[in-house]
Design a protein around this motif. Structure first.
Motif, PDB file in Angstrom:
ATOM      1  N   GLN A   1      37.490  18.637  44.828  1.00 59.77           N
ATOM      2  CA  GLN A   1      37.118  18.143  43.504  1.00 59.77           C
ATOM      3  C   GLN A   1      35.775  18.710  43.055  1.00 59.77           C
ATOM      4  OE1 GLN A   1      38.650  15.636  41.229  1.00 59.77           O
ATOM      5  NE2 GLN A   1      40.391  16.467  42.362  1.00 59.77           N
ATOM      6  N   LEU A   2      34.823  18.788  43.977  1.00 53.04           N
ATOM      7  CA  LEU A   2      33.467  19.186  43.606  1.00 53.04           C
ATOM      8  C   LEU A   2      33.268  20.696  43.582  1.00 53.04           C
ATOM      9  CD1 LEU A   2      31.507  16.441  45.611  1.00 53.04           C
ATOM     10  CD2 LEU A   2      31.931  16.528  43.140  1.00 53.04           C
ATOM     11  N   THR A   3      33.983  21.433  44.427  1.00 54.85           N
ATOM     12  CA  THR A   3      33.810  22.889  44.454  1.00 54.85           C
ATOM     13  C   THR A   3      34.805  23.607  43.552  1.00 54.85           C
ATOM     14  OG1 THR A   3      35.343  23.249  46.301  1.00 54.85           O
ATOM     15  CG2 THR A   3      33.028  22.760  46.853  1.00 54.85           C
ATOM     16  N   LYS A   4      35.898  22.925  43.201  1.00 49.01           N
ATOM     17  CA  LYS A   4      36.996  23.509  42.405  1.00 49.01           C
ATOM     18  C   LYS A   4      37.719  24.633  43.148  1.00 49.01           C
ATOM     19  CE  LYS A   4      35.720  20.729  39.183  1.00 49.01           C
ATOM     20  NZ  LYS A   4      36.428  19.431  39.044  1.00 49.01           N
ATOM     21  N   GLU A   5      37.477  24.735  44.458  1.00 48.57           N
ATOM     22  CA  GLU A   5      38.201  25.722  45.258  1.00 48.57           C
ATOM     23  C   GLU A   5      39.592  25.195  45.580  1.00 48.57           C
ATOM     24  OE1 GLU A   5      34.016  26.951  47.493  1.00 48.57           O
ATOM     25  OE2 GLU A   5      35.813  26.548  48.701  1.00 48.57           O
ATOM     26  N   PRO A   6      40.625  26.028  45.488  1.00 47.26           N
ATOM     27  CA  PRO A   6      41.979  25.546  45.782  1.00 47.26           C
ATOM     28  C   PRO A   6      42.178  25.298  47.277  1.00 47.26           C
ATOM     29  CG  PRO A   6      42.008  27.893  45.308  1.00 47.26           C
ATOM     30  CD  PRO A   6      40.618  27.424  45.026  1.00 47.26           C
ATOM     31  N   PRO A   7      42.952  24.291  47.649  1.00 52.59           N
ATOM     32  CA  PRO A   7      43.255  24.044  49.060  1.00 52.59           C
ATOM     33  C   PRO A   7      43.848  25.288  49.718  1.00 52.59           C
ATOM     34  CG  PRO A   7      43.992  22.209  47.712  1.00 52.59           C
ATOM     35  CD  PRO A   7      43.574  23.289  46.759  1.00 52.59           C
ATOM     36  N   GLY A   8      43.350  25.603  50.901  1.00 54.30           N
ATOM     37  CA  GLY A   8      43.787  26.793  51.614  1.00 54.30           C
ATOM     38  C   GLY A   8      42.942  28.009  51.343  1.00 54.30           C
ATOM     39  N   ASN A   9      42.058  27.896  50.334  1.00 55.45           N
ATOM     40  CA  ASN A   9      41.170  29.019  49.990  1.00 55.45           C
ATOM     41  C   ASN A   9      39.712  28.570  49.992  1.00 55.45           C
ATOM     42  OD1 ASN A   9      42.906  31.530  49.062  1.00 55.45           O
ATOM     43  ND2 ASN A   9      43.934  29.697  48.285  1.00 55.45           N
ATOM     44  N   GLU A  10      39.380  27.706  50.921  1.00 58.00           N
ATOM     45  CA  GLU A  10      38.022  27.188  50.996  1.00 58.00           C
ATOM     46  C   GLU A  10      37.061  28.292  51.439  1.00 58.00           C
ATOM     47  OE1 GLU A  10      40.990  23.924  51.731  1.00 58.00           O
ATOM     48  OE2 GLU A  10      40.618  25.883  52.677  1.00 58.00           O
ATOM     49  N   LYS A  11      35.941  28.379  50.770  1.00 53.54           N
ATOM     50  CA  LYS A  11      34.948  29.398  51.106  1.00 53.54           C
ATOM     51  C   LYS A  11      34.085  28.991  52.300  1.00 53.54           C
ATOM     52  CE  LYS A  11      34.614  31.087  46.343  1.00 53.54           C
ATOM     53  NZ  LYS A  11      33.740  31.246  45.148  1.00 53.54           N
ATOM     54  N   LYS A  12      34.003  27.700  52.557  1.00 53.83           N
ATOM     55  CA  LYS A  12      33.155  27.200  53.641  1.00 53.83           C
ATOM     56  C   LYS A  12      34.017  26.671  54.792  1.00 53.83           C
ATOM     57  CE  LYS A  12      28.840  27.353  51.959  1.00 53.83           C
ATOM     58  NZ  LYS A  12      27.669  27.904  52.680  1.00 53.83           N
ATOM     59  N   PRO A  13      34.087  27.361  55.901  1.00 58.56           N
ATOM     60  CA  PRO A  13      34.804  26.808  57.063  1.00 58.56           C
ATOM     61  C   PRO A  13      34.013  25.660  57.678  1.00 58.56           C
ATOM     62  CG  PRO A  13      33.721  28.859  57.659  1.00 58.56           C
ATOM     63  CD  PRO A  13      33.525  28.694  56.175  1.00 58.56           C
ATOM     64  N   THR A  14      34.737  24.748  58.319  1.00 56.60           N
ATOM     65  CA  THR A  14      34.083  23.645  59.028  1.00 56.60           C
ATOM     66  C   THR A  14      34.290  23.735  60.531  1.00 56.60           C
ATOM     67  OG1 THR A  14      36.015  22.175  58.912  1.00 56.60           O
ATOM     68  CG2 THR A  14      34.498  22.164  57.021  1.00 56.60           C
ATOM     69  N   PHE A  15      35.089  24.712  60.969  1.00 56.08           N
ATOM     70  CA  PHE A  15      35.458  24.811  62.382  1.00 56.08           C
ATOM     71  C   PHE A  15      35.649  26.271  62.748  1.00 56.08           C
ATOM     72  CE2 PHE A  15      39.225  25.155  65.278  1.00 56.08           C
ATOM     73  CZ  PHE A  15      38.654  24.626  66.426  1.00 56.08           C
ATOM     74  N   PHE A  16      35.190  26.628  63.954  1.00 58.91           N
ATOM     75  CA  PHE A  16      35.386  27.970  64.481  1.00 58.91           C
ATOM     76  C   PHE A  16      36.074  27.844  65.834  1.00 58.91           C
ATOM     77  CE2 PHE A  16      31.964  28.274  61.480  1.00 58.91           C
ATOM     78  CZ  PHE A  16      32.189  29.474  60.833  1.00 58.91           C
ATOM     79  N   LEU A  17      37.305  28.323  65.915  1.00 62.25           N
ATOM     80  CA  LEU A  17      38.082  28.201  67.136  1.00 62.25           C
ATOM     81  C   LEU A  17      37.352  28.864  68.291  1.00 62.25           C
ATOM     82  CD1 LEU A  17      40.746  27.248  68.410  1.00 62.25           C
ATOM     83  CD2 LEU A  17      41.721  29.479  67.813  1.00 62.25           C
ATOM     84  N   GLN A  18      37.112  28.096  69.344  1.00 64.85           N
ATOM     85  CA  GLN A  18      36.376  28.577  70.525  1.00 64.85           C
ATOM     86  C   GLN A  18      35.008  29.147  70.145  1.00 64.85           C
ATOM     87  OE1 GLN A  18      39.351  31.279  72.037  1.00 64.85           O
ATOM     88  NE2 GLN A  18      40.369  29.671  73.232  1.00 64.85           N
ATOM     89  N   ARG A  19      34.469  28.642  69.034  1.00 67.77           N
ATOM     90  CA  ARG A  19      33.162  29.054  68.501  1.00 67.77           C
ATOM     91  C   ARG A  19      33.125  30.539  68.149  1.00 67.77           C
ATOM     92  NH1 ARG A  19      28.582  25.205  71.427  1.00 67.77           N
ATOM     93  NH2 ARG A  19      29.996  23.522  71.961  1.00 67.77           N
ATOM     94  N   ASN A  20      34.287  31.075  67.890  1.00 63.85           N
ATOM     95  CA  ASN A  20      34.411  32.481  67.515  1.00 63.85           C
ATOM     96  C   ASN A  20      34.286  32.591  66.003  1.00 63.85           C
ATOM     97  OD1 ASN A  20      35.247  35.091  66.898  1.00 63.85           O
ATOM     98  ND2 ASN A  20      36.838  35.123  68.460  1.00 63.85           N
TER      99      ASN A  20
END
Length: 234
Positions: free
Chosen positions: A171-190
């Motif tokens: 709602q606040l960024t207007k980014e579409p779901p699945g196209n988020e510019k900011k990740p919140t998780f890095f698999l195995q910190r990669n």
């Protein structure tokens, strides 16, 4: 009000000083140990106003608030048909705001793991939602939707939107779901494997043009966890 959700990747007793620098009113922390069974007196002191749930004293889900807020547990069911879903921790903040902490789990389910657990929780409890904030590690994103699963991430979001509950980030960024510019998780910190899987969902009435959502910087937080904290102010 300022809230932070963060999967701390265990050992919060060694990391609460860092997350405290975000100066939130309420922290929703996944994979944290039970303060009441911790031997760390500083962690117990920091956690004086808290709720916690989990099957293992070393890794559960917690809500930690400043002393100006009251946390009252809500007796919402985890029972879906013949089994329990996990992990969900609902409470009432200051007797007026519902707060639901989420850490979705595989739960030994070959079909309904992770977002499927949240879908089941919705079927049990969504009729109770009112003035609600839902936050945590959902382990999910629309990029993993499967067309033949009616309980996928998009379906859960649509069910929430039908009752006036929306994703604060989108709602606040207007980014579409699945196209988020900011990740919140890095698999195995990669840093080559970024995903957006941590969310705030909340009743639309909480959001105004002054509301702000932000994701922590990987350069600061990947040392402590494979997740980055997400902060919501409204």
């Amino acid at each position: 009000m300022k809230l932070v959700t963060w999967n701390c990747n265990g050992a919060l007793r060694k990391k609460f000083h860092e997350i405290s620098t975000l100066d939130a009113d309420i922290y929703l922390i996944q994979e944290c140990e039970d303060p009441l069974r911790s031997n760390d007196k500083f962690y117990r002191k920091w956690s004086e106003n808290h709720l916690w749930a989990g099957e293992n004293k070393n890794k559960g889900i917690g809500i930690f608030a400043s002393h100006s807020y009251t946390l009252e547990p809500l007796n919402w069911s985890d029972q879906y048909e013949d089994h329990l879903v996990k992990h969900f921790l609902p409470c009432l903040v200051n007797k007026e705001i519902q707060l639901l902490a989420v850490w979705t789990h595989y739960n030994n389910s070959p079909t309904f793991g992770y977002i499927g657990q949240f879908w089941k929780y919705l079927q049990i409890n969504k009729d109770k939602f009112e003035n609600i904030i839902i936050a945590g590690d959902f382990n999910s994103n629309v990029i993993w939707d499967k067309w033949d699963r009616w309980w996928n991430h998009s379906d859960c979001s649509n069910q929430l939107e039908a009752i006036g509950v929306v994703s604060a980030y989108h709602q606040l960024t207007k980014e579409p779901p699945g196209n988020e510019k900011k990740p919140t998780f890095f698999l195995q910190r990669n840093t080559d494997k970024p995903y957006h899987i941590d969310y705030f969902y909340l009743s639309k009435g909480f959001l105004t043009n002054k509301s702000v959502i932000s994701v922590g910087e990987q350069s600061q937080w990947l040392y402590f966890s494979d997740h980055l904290p997400v902060t919501l102010e409204f």
